[in-house]
Design a protein around this motif. Structure first.
Motif, PDB file in Angstrom:
ATOM      1  N   LYS A  93       0.805  -1.222   0.000  1.00 38.56           N
ATOM      2  CA  LYS A  93       0.000   0.000   0.000  1.00 38.56           C
ATOM      3  C   LYS A  93       0.839   1.274   0.000  1.00 38.56           C
ATOM      4  O   LYS A  93       0.404   2.314  -0.478  1.00 38.56           O
ATOM      5  CB  LYS A  93      -0.949   0.013   1.206  1.00 38.56           C
ATOM      6  CG  LYS A  93      -2.280  -0.664   0.936  1.00 38.56           C
ATOM      7  CD  LYS A  93      -3.237  -0.487   2.101  1.00 38.56           C
ATOM      8  CE  LYS A  93      -4.587  -1.114   1.768  1.00 38.56           C
ATOM      9  NZ  LYS A  93      -5.542  -0.973   2.895  1.00 38.56           N
ATOM     10  N   ARG A  94       2.046   1.198   0.544  1.00 33.41           N
ATOM     11  CA  ARG A  94       2.913   2.381   0.591  1.00 33.41           C
ATOM     12  C   ARG A  94       3.486   2.724  -0.790  1.00 33.41           C
ATOM     13  O   ARG A  94       3.966   3.838  -1.003  1.00 33.41           O
ATOM     14  CB  ARG A  94       4.064   2.152   1.565  1.00 33.41           C
ATOM     15  CG  ARG A  94       3.637   2.061   3.028  1.00 33.41           C
ATOM     16  CD  ARG A  94       4.822   1.859   3.936  1.00 33.41           C
ATOM     17  NE  ARG A  94       5.788   2.949   3.830  1.00 33.41           N
ATOM     18  CZ  ARG A  94       6.982   2.943   4.430  1.00 33.41           C
ATOM     19  NH1 ARG A  94       7.342   1.911   5.179  1.00 33.41           N
ATOM     20  NH2 ARG A  94       7.808   3.967   4.281  1.00 33.41           N
ATOM     21  N   TYR A  95       3.417   1.765  -1.707  1.00 31.09           N
ATOM     22  CA  TYR A  95       4.099   1.955  -3.002  1.00 31.09           C
ATOM     23  C   TYR A  95       3.145   1.864  -4.193  1.00 31.09           C
ATOM     24  O   TYR A  95       3.556   2.105  -5.324  1.00 31.09           O
ATOM     25  CB  TYR A  95       5.198   0.901  -3.161  1.00 31.09           C
ATOM     26  CG  TYR A  95       5.955   0.656  -1.887  1.00 31.09           C
ATOM     27  CD1 TYR A  95       6.823   1.623  -1.376  1.00 31.09           C
ATOM     28  CD2 TYR A  95       5.780  -0.506  -1.146  1.00 31.09           C
ATOM     29  CE1 TYR A  95       7.496   1.419  -0.180  1.00 31.09           C
ATOM     30  CE2 TYR A  95       6.457  -0.725   0.043  1.00 31.09           C
ATOM     31  CZ  TYR A  95       7.303   0.239   0.527  1.00 31.09           C
ATOM     32  OH  TYR A  95       7.967   0.046   1.709  1.00 31.09           O
ATOM     33  N   VAL A  96       1.879   1.496  -3.958  1.00 37.40           N
ATOM     34  CA  VAL A  96       0.886   1.361  -5.025  1.00 37.40           C
ATOM     35  C   VAL A  96      -0.356   2.144  -4.621  1.00 37.40           C
ATOM     36  O   VAL A  96      -0.775   2.091  -3.461  1.00 37.40           O
ATOM     37  CB  VAL A  96       0.518  -0.123  -5.261  1.00 37.40           C
ATOM     38  CG1 VAL A  96      -0.504  -0.253  -6.398  1.00 37.40           C
ATOM     39  CG2 VAL A  96       1.761  -0.946  -5.578  1.00 37.40           C
ATOM     40  N   ASP A  97      -0.956   2.886  -5.574  1.00 35.80           N
ATOM     41  CA  ASP A  97      -2.132   3.682  -5.229  1.00 35.80           C
ATOM     42  C   ASP A  97      -3.349   2.794  -4.985  1.00 35.80           C
ATOM     43  O   ASP A  97      -3.327   1.587  -5.228  1.00 35.80           O
ATOM     44  CB  ASP A  97      -2.428   4.729  -6.310  1.00 35.80           C
ATOM     45  CG  ASP A  97      -2.721   4.106  -7.676  1.00 35.80           C
ATOM     46  OD1 ASP A  97      -3.213   2.969  -7.725  1.00 35.80           O
ATOM     47  OD2 ASP A  97      -2.446   4.769  -8.696  1.00 35.80           O
ATOM     48  N   THR A  98      -4.428   3.423  -4.524  1.00 31.70           N
ATOM     49  CA  THR A  98      -5.630   2.673  -4.125  1.00 31.70           C
ATOM     50  C   THR A  98      -6.217   1.875  -5.272  1.00 31.70           C
ATOM     51  O   THR A  98      -6.597   0.705  -5.111  1.00 31.70           O
ATOM     52  CB  THR A  98      -6.687   3.647  -3.563  1.00 31.70           C
ATOM     53  OG1 THR A  98      -6.117   4.375  -2.472  1.00 31.70           O
ATOM     54  CG2 THR A  98      -7.914   2.881  -3.065  1.00 31.70           C
ATOM     55  N   ASP A  99      -6.304   2.488  -6.454  1.00 34.83           N
ATOM     56  CA  ASP A  99      -6.857   1.780  -7.611  1.00 34.83           C
ATOM     57  C   ASP A  99      -5.987   0.579  -7.980  1.00 34.83           C
ATOM     58  O   ASP A  99      -6.504  -0.484  -8.344  1.00 34.83           O
ATOM     59  CB  ASP A  99      -6.964   2.722  -8.809  1.00 34.83           C
ATOM     60  CG  ASP A  99      -8.054   3.776  -8.616  1.00 34.83           C
ATOM     61  OD1 ASP A  99      -8.945   3.537  -7.786  1.00 34.83           O
ATOM     62  OD2 ASP A  99      -7.993   4.816  -9.289  1.00 34.83           O
ATOM     63  N   GLY A 100      -4.667   0.744  -7.873  1.00 31.40           N
ATOM     64  CA  GLY A 100      -3.759  -0.360  -8.188  1.00 31.40           C
ATOM     65  C   GLY A 100      -3.925  -1.518  -7.212  1.00 31.40           C
ATOM     66  O   GLY A 100      -3.924  -2.690  -7.610  1.00 31.40           O
ATOM     67  N   ARG A 159      -6.620  -2.253  -5.520  1.00 34.03           N
ATOM     68  CA  ARG A 159      -7.919  -2.881  -5.801  1.00 34.03           C
ATOM     69  C   ARG A 159      -7.808  -3.811  -7.009  1.00 34.03           C
ATOM     70  O   ARG A 159      -8.356  -4.920  -7.010  1.00 34.03           O
ATOM     71  CB  ARG A 159      -8.960  -1.793  -6.060  1.00 34.03           C
ATOM     72  CG  ARG A 159     -10.394  -2.316  -6.103  1.00 34.03           C
ATOM     73  CD  ARG A 159     -11.397  -1.198  -6.362  1.00 34.03           C
ATOM     74  NE  ARG A 159     -11.370  -0.208  -5.299  1.00 34.03           N
ATOM     75  CZ  ARG A 159     -10.983   1.042  -5.458  1.00 34.03           C
ATOM     76  NH1 ARG A 159     -10.569   1.471  -6.641  1.00 34.03           N
ATOM     77  NH2 ARG A 159     -10.990   1.893  -4.457  1.00 34.03           N
ATOM     78  N   ASN A 192      -7.066  14.379 -11.487  1.00 28.54           N
ATOM     79  CA  ASN A 192      -7.057  14.129 -10.044  1.00 28.54           C
ATOM     80  C   ASN A 192      -5.663  14.160  -9.443  1.00 28.54           C
ATOM     81  O   ASN A 192      -5.507  14.147  -8.232  1.00 28.54           O
ATOM     82  CB  ASN A 192      -7.713  12.772  -9.746  1.00 28.54           C
ATOM     83  CG  ASN A 192      -9.198  12.788 -10.069  1.00 28.54           C
ATOM     84  OD1 ASN A 192      -9.878  13.769  -9.793  1.00 28.54           O
ATOM     85  ND2 ASN A 192      -9.692  11.712 -10.672  1.00 28.54           N
ATOM     86  N   THR A 193      -4.634  14.159 -10.295  1.00 32.59           N
ATOM     87  CA  THR A 193      -3.266  14.157  -9.776  1.00 32.59           C
ATOM     88  C   THR A 193      -2.465  15.276 -10.427  1.00 32.59           C
ATOM     89  O   THR A 193      -2.766  15.712 -11.536  1.00 32.59           O
ATOM     90  CB  THR A 193      -2.563  12.812 -10.060  1.00 32.59           C
ATOM     91  OG1 THR A 193      -2.577  12.558 -11.469  1.00 32.59           O
ATOM     92  CG2 THR A 193      -3.259  11.683  -9.321  1.00 32.59           C
ATOM     93  N   ASP A 216       1.269  16.453 -11.841  1.00 30.05           N
ATOM     94  CA  ASP A 216       2.590  15.984 -12.228  1.00 30.05           C
ATOM     95  C   ASP A 216       3.341  17.134 -12.891  1.00 30.05           C
ATOM     96  O   ASP A 216       2.904  18.277 -12.849  1.00 30.05           O
ATOM     97  CB  ASP A 216       2.503  14.755 -13.158  1.00 30.05           C
ATOM     98  CG  ASP A 216       1.674  15.018 -14.413  1.00 30.05           C
ATOM     99  OD1 ASP A 216       1.591  16.204 -14.826  1.00 30.05           O
ATOM    100  OD2 ASP A 216       1.120  14.059 -14.966  1.00 30.05           O
TER     101      ASP A 216
END
Length: 646
Positions: free
Chosen positions: A214-221, A223, A599-600, A602
């Motif tokens: 979870k520290r390295y992958v976003d929520t959608d990833g 899921r 939403n992000t 960059d």
């Protein structure tokens, strides 16, 4: 040659949506081998009715009375999975395995020009895939087959022993790779290699695998990964599982290290486990980044040779921005909120301008300034002029420019930034010569001579637009898209570079918006029936006292529902206010400060200030913007730009 699904097509009977349930019942009674039928409306499939599902429904309480004398639309499943007859076997396999749970039935509908052309039976498809695999295997020599079988047997035995034997684990600890295992409970086994502790920085035994990531992958990833593993442990089909695992991210960034990941299914007596192999590729990644940087440096040098005036002007504007623009505003006690908004917008535009001119290091430095300004905007209600002044005064322009300046001077010499010889002509004298040409020459000669004359003092807008080509292609690579060269047409329009510089530079936000939000990725475009390569066009019109610049893309268009959702989320409008807006006013919402559908944030977009900056620049020269868009087809920005009054 790629095999398509056409050979697997079956002519399953179709029934009109107006048919009754008893018609289907009669058909199933007369055709015991039939698994299902397709419901159509004007030759276009709208639903599927499988035998088992049909009898389950009419066999339920009141089912017979409810369905048998009613339209079959009450019985059918309308959530179809449809593919064109040209779809290849591999793609069909991926589509079949990626269906929603509500769409899991035995038929996938085949279309020919959007009309019903048959179905593919999933069981027969899997059988055909299996036969194809067998034919490939038979092409190998007997020696290769025996060697492969021996290797696979040895590999399975070795992995089983690695899971159970601590002595083998010691070998893995010195392999320079991370190995970990987990079962259908997704808990990491206590048997994992020592390298995993080094990679993650903590002990991971008996920890939930997805919690660790979870520290390295976003929520959608996360899921998506959970869904993949659930399907892998439920499915016994090796081909299907291979496709599922291929969806997982092949690389993770963990504690500033780039880790390549690989997943393998390990069968054993009680079921199966998944082995994750982690390989540190940080050095390889660093080499790739170095190669990218070298390419960027070469682009900068080429740009420096061909566009010296643009680069030096950008540098001068950055250096004078603080002293000549921001500090006077602070000295005049302007509203801190307005000053912060202005600084944020200008920095955002400069970042795009430096990226356009190939000064990537300076652009990245300005991006970091944006991050700091964004944090200040989160406190905009309490921000003070003293805080803004302190922030502005600590900005070191020389430091921002240092890396790119070094690249240029190393390649082209320190004299590059020295003033070059120039011939100075006053604006009044230019106007006098123009009037003289208009008086002496006839129309055709006059047009050619004026064009040549203007080329000495003014620049053709077409040339300025053409400069955006490389920038757009860089963005396309960054976003995984394909975009052709900008198509430029219409009149030759000559303008005073200084007068229109800020506005023309602000167009970088429009092109960035098109590449990021407008043009779809190749797969999405193909699915929409468009060429994989996106198209951006520019049309110029000289209309006497003003000229028009029309910039358009053939992308997805602007979704007004998303505009409304974001406008309400950001409290730009209330629901009642938005309801009173015209379509044009709703589209114009994208030009407001702090509005972004992304939403992000960059290096390229997501700040919500880009198009607002364009709006501010066109307004500053007395111009206007019109926007037109059709969902799924195009978006067009038309700029009405007044000529400078002589």
């Amino acid at each position: 040659m790629i095999e398509t699904i056409a050979k697997l097509a079956q002519a399953v009977p179709t029934f009109s949506a107006m048919e009754r349930g008893n018609t289907i019942h009669h058909y199933f009674e007369q055709n015991k081998e039939a698994e299902g039928v397709v419901i159509v409306n004007d030759e276009q499939p709208i639903g599927i009715l499988m035998r088992n599902d049909f009898y389950q429904k009419i066999g339920s309480q009141f089912g017979y009375a409810l369905y048998m004398d009613r339209d079959v639309t009450l019985l059918m499943k309308s959530d179809l999975t449809c593919v064109d007859k040209s779809c290849d076997m591999a793609k069909l396999g991926f589509i079949a395995m990626s269906r929603n749970q509500d769409s899991i039935y035995d038929f996938i509908v085949i279309l020919d020009n959007k009309n019903y052309a048959g179905v593919v039976n999933i069981r027969e498809f899997l059988i055909e895939m299996s036969k194809t695999k067998e034919r490939e295997i038979k092409l190998l020599s007997a020696q290769q087959r025996i060697l492969k079988q021996t290797h696979e047997t040895e590999k399975r035995h070795r992995i089983e022993i690695e899971q159970k034997n601590a002595a083998i684990k010691n070998l893995l600890d010195h392999a320079g790779q991370g190995f970990l295992f987990f079962g259908n409970d997704l808990l990491i086994s206590e048997e994992y290699s020592r390298e995993c502790d080094s990679i993650f920085g903590v002990s991971i035994g008996r920890q939930p695998f997805l919690e660790v990531l979870k520290r390295y992958v976003d929520t959608d990833g996360i899921r998506m990964m959970q869904n993949v593993f659930e399907n892998v442990f439920l499915s016994g089909d090796a081909t299907q599982n291979k496709v599922y695992l291929s969806i997982l991210p092949p690389e993770l960034k963990i504690h500033e290290r780039y880790i390549h990941t690989e997943y393998k299914i390990i069968p054993h007596e009680t079921g199966k486990s998944i082995m994750m192999i982690l390989t540190d590729v940080t050095q390889k990644k660093a080499l790739e980044l170095k190669t990218i940087e070298e390419k960027n440096n070469i682009k900068l040098i080429v740009r420096a040779i061909s566009s010296k005036s643009e680069i030096t002007q950008s540098i001068e504007e950055l250096q004078s921005f603080i002293k000549k623009d921001v500090l006077p505003l602070l000295d005049n006690k302007q509203s801190p909120q307005l000053i912060l908004q202005y600084v944020f917008r200008i920095v955002h535009t400069m970042k795009g301008d430096f990226a356009l001119n190939g000064l990537f290091h300076t652009s990245q430095g300005l991006h970091r300034l944006e991050d700091a300004l964004s944090e200040m905007q989160n406190r905009i209600k309490t921000i003070t002029n003293d805080e803004i002044r302190k922030f502005i005064e600590q900005i070191d322009c020389d430091q921002l420019l240092e890396k790119d300046s070094e690249i240029i001077t190393e390649a082209l010499g320190a004299q590059y930034f020295e003033n070059e010889d120039r011939v100075t002509v006053s604006r009044q004298r230019v106007a006098e010569i123009e009037n003289k040409i208009a008086t002496v020459f006839l129309k055709e000669e006059q047009t050619e001579i004026l064009k040549l004359f203007h080329s000495l003092f003014f620049i053709n807008v077409k040339d300025l637009i053409r400069d955006y080509n490389d920038y757009v292609k860089t963005l396309a690579d960054r976003f995984g898209k394909e975009i052709d060269d900008i198509i430029i047409s219409g009149d030759d329009v000559f303008i005073d570079r200084d007068r229109y510089a800020s506005f023309m530079k602000s167009l970088v936000h429009v092109f960035r918006n098109m590449a990021d939000h407008g043009i779809e990725d190749p797969d999405e475009r193909e699915g929409a029936g468009k060429p994989e390569c996106g198209e951006i066009t520019c049309e110029l019109k000289n209309e006497g006292d003003h000229f028009l610049i029309s910039l358009a893309d053939d992308g997805k268009g602007i979704d007004l529902e998303i505009i409304q959702k974001k406008a309400l989320e950001k409290q730009i409008y209330s629901a009642e206010e938005f309801a009173t807006l015209t379509r044009e006013q709703r589209l114009a919402t994208i030009f407001l400060d702090d509005f972004s559908t992304k939403n992000t944030v960059d290096l390229y977009s997501g700040r919500g200030v880009g198009l607002a900056a364009v709006n501010a620049e066109i307004s500053a020269i007395g111009g206007e913007i019109a926007i037109d868009s059709e969902l799924g087809k195009y978006t067009r920005f038309t700029f009405v730009v007044p000529y400078e009054k002589q």
